[in-house]
Design a protein around this motif. Structure first.
Motif, PDB file in Angstrom:
ATOM      1  N   PHE A  64       0.935  -1.118   0.048  1.00  0.00           N
ATOM      2  CA  PHE A  64      -0.061   0.132   0.083  1.00  0.00           C
ATOM      3  C   PHE A  64       0.694   1.305   0.018  1.00  0.00           C
ATOM      4  N   PHE A  65       1.946   1.370   0.830  1.00  0.00           N
ATOM      5  CA  PHE A  65       2.681   2.549   0.970  1.00  0.00           C
ATOM      6  C   PHE A  65       3.701   2.668  -0.078  1.00  0.00           C
ATOM      7  N   SER A  66       3.947   1.589  -0.791  1.00  0.00           N
ATOM      8  CA  SER A  66       4.905   1.598  -2.019  1.00  0.00           C
ATOM      9  C   SER A  66       4.021   2.273  -2.999  1.00  0.00           C
ATOM     10  N   ARG A  67       2.885   1.690  -3.202  1.00  0.00           N
ATOM     11  CA  ARG A  67       1.789   2.407  -4.508  1.00  0.00           C
ATOM     12  C   ARG A  67       1.379   3.871  -4.103  1.00  0.00           C
ATOM     13  N   TYR A  68       1.081   4.156  -2.978  1.00  0.00           N
ATOM     14  CA  TYR A  68       0.555   5.528  -2.788  1.00  0.00           C
ATOM     15  C   TYR A  68       1.442   6.474  -2.202  1.00  0.00           C
ATOM     16  N   CYS A  69       2.649   6.005  -1.715  1.00  0.00           N
ATOM     17  CA  CYS A  69       3.360   7.059  -1.149  1.00  0.00           C
ATOM     18  C   CYS A  69       5.052   6.876  -1.489  1.00  0.00           C
ATOM     19  N   ALA A  70       5.183   5.797  -2.433  1.00  0.00           N
ATOM     20  CA  ALA A  70       6.563   5.666  -3.121  1.00  0.00           C
ATOM     21  C   ALA A  70       7.734   5.288  -1.961  1.00  0.00           C
ATOM     22  N   LEU A  71       7.176   4.544  -0.699  1.00  0.00           N
ATOM     23  CA  LEU A  71       7.988   4.325   0.241  1.00  0.00           C
ATOM     24  C   LEU A  71       8.270   2.742   0.086  1.00  0.00           C
ATOM     25  N   GLU A  72       9.527   2.334   0.410  1.00  0.00           N
ATOM     26  CA  GLU A  72      10.002   1.160   0.587  1.00  0.00           C
ATOM     27  C   GLU A  72      10.651   0.429   1.668  1.00  0.00           C
ATOM     28  N   PRO A  73      10.537  -0.809   1.892  1.00  0.00           N
ATOM     29  CA  PRO A  73      10.893  -1.165   3.153  1.00  0.00           C
ATOM     30  C   PRO A  73      12.345  -1.121   3.439  1.00  0.00           C
ATOM     31  N   LEU A  74      12.886  -1.085   4.888  1.00  0.00           N
ATOM     32  CA  LEU A  74      13.786  -0.905   5.171  1.00  0.00           C
ATOM     33  C   LEU A  74      14.769  -2.420   5.230  1.00  0.00           C
ATOM     34  N   VAL A  75      15.697  -2.860   4.483  1.00  0.00           N
ATOM     35  CA  VAL A  75      16.248  -3.992   4.675  1.00  0.00           C
ATOM     36  C   VAL A  75      17.336  -4.236   5.192  1.00  0.00           C
ATOM     37  N   ASN A  76      17.269  -5.053   6.383  1.00  0.00           N
ATOM     38  CA  ASN A  76      18.201  -5.081   7.362  1.00  0.00           C
ATOM     39  C   ASN A  76      17.923  -6.107   8.111  1.00  0.00           C
ATOM     40  N   SER A  77      18.771  -7.073   8.519  1.00  0.00           N
ATOM     41  CA  SER A  77      18.811  -8.245   9.412  1.00  0.00           C
ATOM     42  C   SER A  77      18.445  -7.938  10.560  1.00  0.00           C
ATOM     43  N   SER A 128      -0.597  15.115  -7.624  1.00  0.00           N
ATOM     44  CA  SER A 128      -0.438  13.883  -8.126  1.00  0.00           C
ATOM     45  C   SER A 128      -0.505  12.672  -7.136  1.00  0.00           C
ATOM     46  N   SER A 129      -0.137  12.843  -5.791  1.00  0.00           N
ATOM     47  CA  SER A 129      -0.189  11.940  -4.784  1.00  0.00           C
ATOM     48  C   SER A 129      -1.613  11.675  -4.365  1.00  0.00           C
ATOM     49  N   TYR A 130      -2.573  12.563  -4.129  1.00  0.00           N
ATOM     50  CA  TYR A 130      -3.865  12.830  -4.043  1.00  0.00           C
ATOM     51  C   TYR A 130      -4.733  12.224  -5.225  1.00  0.00           C
ATOM     52  N   GLU A 131      -4.300  12.556  -6.409  1.00  0.00           N
ATOM     53  CA  GLU A 131      -4.870  12.063  -7.498  1.00  0.00           C
ATOM     54  C   GLU A 131      -5.013  10.601  -7.583  1.00  0.00           C
ATOM     55  N   ARG A 132      -3.929   9.842  -7.369  1.00  0.00           N
ATOM     56  CA  ARG A 132      -4.005   8.536  -7.646  1.00  0.00           C
ATOM     57  C   ARG A 132      -4.723   7.956  -6.426  1.00  0.00           C
ATOM     58  N   TRP A 134      -7.314   9.308  -4.818  1.00  0.00           N
ATOM     59  CA  TRP A 134      -8.919   9.678  -5.091  1.00  0.00           C
ATOM     60  C   TRP A 134      -9.489   8.706  -6.538  1.00  0.00           C
ATOM     61  N   ALA A 135      -8.534   8.355  -7.214  1.00  0.00           N
ATOM     62  CA  ALA A 135      -8.757   7.613  -8.415  1.00  0.00           C
ATOM     63  C   ALA A 135      -9.095   5.868  -8.143  1.00  0.00           C
ATOM     64  N   GLU A 136      -8.314   5.580  -6.905  1.00  0.00           N
ATOM     65  CA  GLU A 136      -8.395   4.051  -6.464  1.00  0.00           C
ATOM     66  C   GLU A 136      -8.988   3.750  -5.337  1.00  0.00           C
ATOM     67  N   LEU A 137      -8.993   4.601  -4.365  1.00  0.00           N
ATOM     68  CA  LEU A 137      -9.763   4.421  -2.971  1.00  0.00           C
ATOM     69  C   LEU A 137     -11.191   4.952  -3.118  1.00  0.00           C
ATOM     70  N   PRO A 138     -12.188   4.185  -2.288  1.00  0.00           N
ATOM     71  CA  PRO A 138     -13.366   4.707  -2.360  1.00  0.00           C
ATOM     72  C   PRO A 138     -13.530   5.896  -1.225  1.00  0.00           C
TER      73      PRO A 138
END
Length: 231
Positions: A64-77, A128-132, A134-138
Motif C-alpha cells: 500500500f505505501f509503496s503504491r501511494y507514497c513511494a516508500l520501500e521497506p528497510l532491508v536490514n537483518s 499527483s499523490s492525492y489524484e492516485r 482519489w482514483a483508486e480508493l473509495p
C-alpha cells in the motif's frame, strides 16, 4: 523502560506515557540523521524520528505505501520479522508492528480527526499523490461531528474521508472527496506540502491544502466553497 532499538537502527529508547495514556519515546540514535537536531529547543530535543503503527498484514501494508507514497521497506537483518520499517526522505521512519487484532485507537473507535499523521511531500508531488488515491480508493461518508465511530472499522478497506478542519470541509464541499485517507488497517493520514529550506526537507516551510485548492479547482472549472482558510 530503557531499550536498545531492534528496529533496524542502533540507539537507545526511553518509553513513556503521558497522563492520558498516550505512548511516546525519547530516541537517541547512534547515527544522527542530517538535520535531526535542527531548530531544537533548550532541552536539546530534536525532530520527530518515527511513528509506530499497527498492521494485520505487513506485506499488504508495504504494498500500500509503496503504491501511494513511494516508500520501500528497510532491508536490514536487525529488523524483526513482525516489524516493517519504512524510511522517510528526511531521516524519519514509519514503523509498523504485526498484530492479530487492532487496538481500540487504531481500529477506529476514536474520533477521526486528532489521531492522524501528516505526511510531508514536495510541492510538485502534492496533487499527483492525492489524484492516485482519489482514483483508486473509495470515499467514506463518515463525518467526525457524529462523534466516535462505533461500527466494524476492522472490516473496512483503505479509503478517503473528510478532514474535519474548515479547509477540509471546504475542500470536500468543492470537490466531493476528502483529503484524509486511511490505510488498510485504519491508520489515518493526509498529505502536507513541505517547501525545502536550505535545500533539505529536514526543515521546510509547511503548506496545507488550503494554500493550493483555489488554483486547482479553478483549473477544473470548479468554485471553491468557503471558508478556504483555517488559520
Amino acid at each position: 523502560a530503557i531499550w536498545t532499538s531492534a528496529e533496524g537502527e542502533d540507539g537507545t529508547a526511553i518509553y513513556w506515557e503521558d497522563l492520558d495514556g498516550n505512548q511516546f519515546e525519547f530516541w537517541a540514535p547512534a547515527r544522527m540523521p542530517a538535520g535531526g537536531m535542527d531548530d531544537c529547543g533548550p532541552l536539546k530535543i530534536g525532530r520527530v524520528s518515527h511513528g509506530v503503527y499497527e498492521s494485520r498484514d505487513l506485506q499488504r501494508t508495504a504494498d500500500f505505501f509503496s503504491r501511494y507514497c513511494a516508500l520501500e521497506p528497510l532491508v536490514n537483518s536487525d529488523v524483526p520479522s513482525d516489524t516493517l520499517v519504512l524510511p522517510l526522505a528526511a531521516g524519519g521512519r514509519m514503523v509498523f508492528k504485526q498484530v492479530e487484532v487492532l487496538g481500540p485507537r487504531t481500529s477506529g473507535h476514536g474520533v477521526y480527526r486528532g489521531l492522524h499523521a501528516a505526511l510531508v511531500v514536495r510541492e510538485e508531488d502534492f496533487w499527483s499523490s492525492y489524484e492516485r488515491i482519489w482514483a483508486e480508493l473509495p470515499e467514506w461518508d463518515y463525518d467526525e461531528r457524529q462523534g466516535k465511530f462505533s461500527g466494524d472499522a476492522e472490516g473496512l478497506s483503505a479509503r478517503t474521508v473528510l478532514h474535519g478542519s474548515p479547509a477540509g470541509r471546504a475542500w470536500k464541499d468543492s470537490f466531493d472527496r476528502g483529503d484524509d485517507w486511511l490505510d488498510p488497517d485504519n491508520n489515518l493520514f493526509h498529505f502536507f506540502v513541505g517547501v525545502p529550506r536550505h535545500g533539505s526537507m529536514a526543515t521546510y516551510a509547511g503548506h496545507s491544502i488550503e494554500d493550493y485548492m483555489q488554483a486547482y479547482l479553478e483549473a477544473r472549472g470548479l468554485k471553491a466553497a468557503t471558508p478556504i482558510h483555517s488559520r
